[in-house]
Design a protein around this motif. Structure first.
Motif, PDB file in Angstrom:
ATOM      1  N   PHE A 106       0.821  -1.210   0.000  1.00  0.00           N
ATOM      2  CA  PHE A 106       0.000   0.000   0.000  1.00  0.00           C
ATOM      3  C   PHE A 106       0.854   1.257   0.000  1.00  0.00           C
ATOM      4  O   PHE A 106       0.525   2.247  -0.651  1.00  0.00           O
ATOM      5  CB  PHE A 106      -0.970   0.005   1.183  1.00  0.00           C
ATOM      6  N   ILE A 107       1.961   1.234   0.696  1.00  0.00           N
ATOM      7  CA  ILE A 107       2.879   2.375   0.688  1.00  0.00           C
ATOM      8  C   ILE A 107       3.430   2.580  -0.713  1.00  0.00           C
ATOM      9  O   ILE A 107       3.548   3.711  -1.192  1.00  0.00           O
ATOM     10  CB  ILE A 107       4.005   2.174   1.729  1.00  0.00           C
ATOM     11  N   GLN A 110       0.815   4.162  -2.894  1.00  0.00           N
ATOM     12  CA  GLN A 110       0.730   5.575  -2.532  1.00  0.00           C
ATOM     13  C   GLN A 110       1.873   6.372  -3.182  1.00  0.00           C
ATOM     14  O   GLN A 110       1.663   7.451  -3.730  1.00  0.00           O
ATOM     15  CB  GLN A 110       0.804   5.684  -1.003  1.00  0.00           C
ATOM     16  N   ARG A 111       3.063   5.820  -3.141  1.00  0.00           N
ATOM     17  CA  ARG A 111       4.234   6.476  -3.735  1.00  0.00           C
ATOM     18  C   ARG A 111       4.049   6.645  -5.245  1.00  0.00           C
ATOM     19  O   ARG A 111       4.348   7.703  -5.812  1.00  0.00           O
ATOM     20  CB  ARG A 111       5.482   5.638  -3.422  1.00  0.00           C
ATOM     21  N   ARG A 114       1.516   9.364  -6.009  1.00  0.00           N
ATOM     22  CA  ARG A 114       2.135  10.693  -5.832  1.00  0.00           C
ATOM     23  C   ARG A 114       3.002  11.055  -7.038  1.00  0.00           C
ATOM     24  O   ARG A 114       2.992  12.195  -7.505  1.00  0.00           O
ATOM     25  CB  ARG A 114       2.984  10.715  -4.560  1.00  0.00           C
ATOM     26  N   HIS A 154      -4.623   1.797 -10.741  1.00  0.00           N
ATOM     27  CA  HIS A 154      -4.097   1.682  -9.371  1.00  0.00           C
ATOM     28  C   HIS A 154      -5.226   1.751  -8.342  1.00  0.00           C
ATOM     29  O   HIS A 154      -5.238   0.996  -7.370  1.00  0.00           O
ATOM     30  CB  HIS A 154      -3.068   2.785  -9.091  1.00  0.00           C
ATOM     31  N   LEU A 158      -6.230  -1.004  -5.685  1.00  0.00           N
ATOM     32  CA  LEU A 158      -6.267  -0.648  -4.269  1.00  0.00           C
ATOM     33  C   LEU A 158      -7.623  -1.004  -3.668  1.00  0.00           C
ATOM     34  O   LEU A 158      -7.702  -1.592  -2.581  1.00  0.00           O
ATOM     35  CB  LEU A 158      -5.991   0.856  -4.134  1.00  0.00           C
TER      36      LEU A 158
END
Length: 173
Positions: A106-107, A110-111, A114, A154, A158
């Motif tokens: 999940f990180i 997120q990256r 961004r 994505h 997710l």
């Protein structure tokens, strides 16, 4: 008469039995120790448990159930305690419970989102500051559309991951 039951490590029981052997046996020696402790002044009352402290929950399971629990926890790379806590938290807090690999995934998502967002901002800024005509504008619009498709993919992944996590920890109702 009231009864107390204790769970003690085998080594402590052996040492206590050795000490109690010359003092009338386990029960008599324990009763004498408790009577002596009851004669001592009472300790000051214990303050309320501060926020953030944890409590202990002990479960007794049949060996077959314990083996199934350990196998299920191992599939996720968790200990049986971690798996049990995650199950309880899921039911009480109604939020996903992520294993360490899931949290890392999940990180990473997120990256990536961004990174895509930064690229979109750069393209939008360039489009706002420059007058683009013809092919150049078409390329920029196509790039934005591709980023939009990537973000949607994505987000779909997710959403599926969260739904799968919630389904795993739910009771199926």
């Amino acid at each position: 008469m009231d009864r107390l039951t204790l769970r003690l490590p085998p080594d402590l029981v052996r040492r206590f039995d050795a000490a109690a052997a010359g003092r009338g046996g386990r029960s008599r020696f324990l009763r004498r120790l408790m009577e002596e402790a009851a004669q001592a002044p009472l300790p000051a009352p214990v303050a309320a448990t501060p926020a953030g402290r944890t409590g202990k929950l002990t479960l007794r399971l049949a060996e077959a159930d314990l083996a199934l629990l350990e196998a299920e926890a191992a599939v996720l790379g968790l200990s049986r305690t971690q798996w049990s806590v995650a199950l309880i938290r899921r039911r009480l807090q109604r939020r996903p419970q992520l294993t360490p690999p899931e949290a890392v995934a999940f990180i990473e998502v997120q990256r990536e989102l961004r990174r895509i967002g930064v690229n979109i901002n750069q393209i939008a800024r360039a489009m706002n500051t420059a007058v683009l005509e013809g092919t150049v504008l078409d390329l920029e619009v196509a790039q934005l559309a591709a980023f939009g498709d990537e973000i949607r993919a994505h987000l779909t992944g997710l959403r599926a991951a969260f739904e799968g996590n919630l389904a795993y920890w739910s009771d199926g109702t």
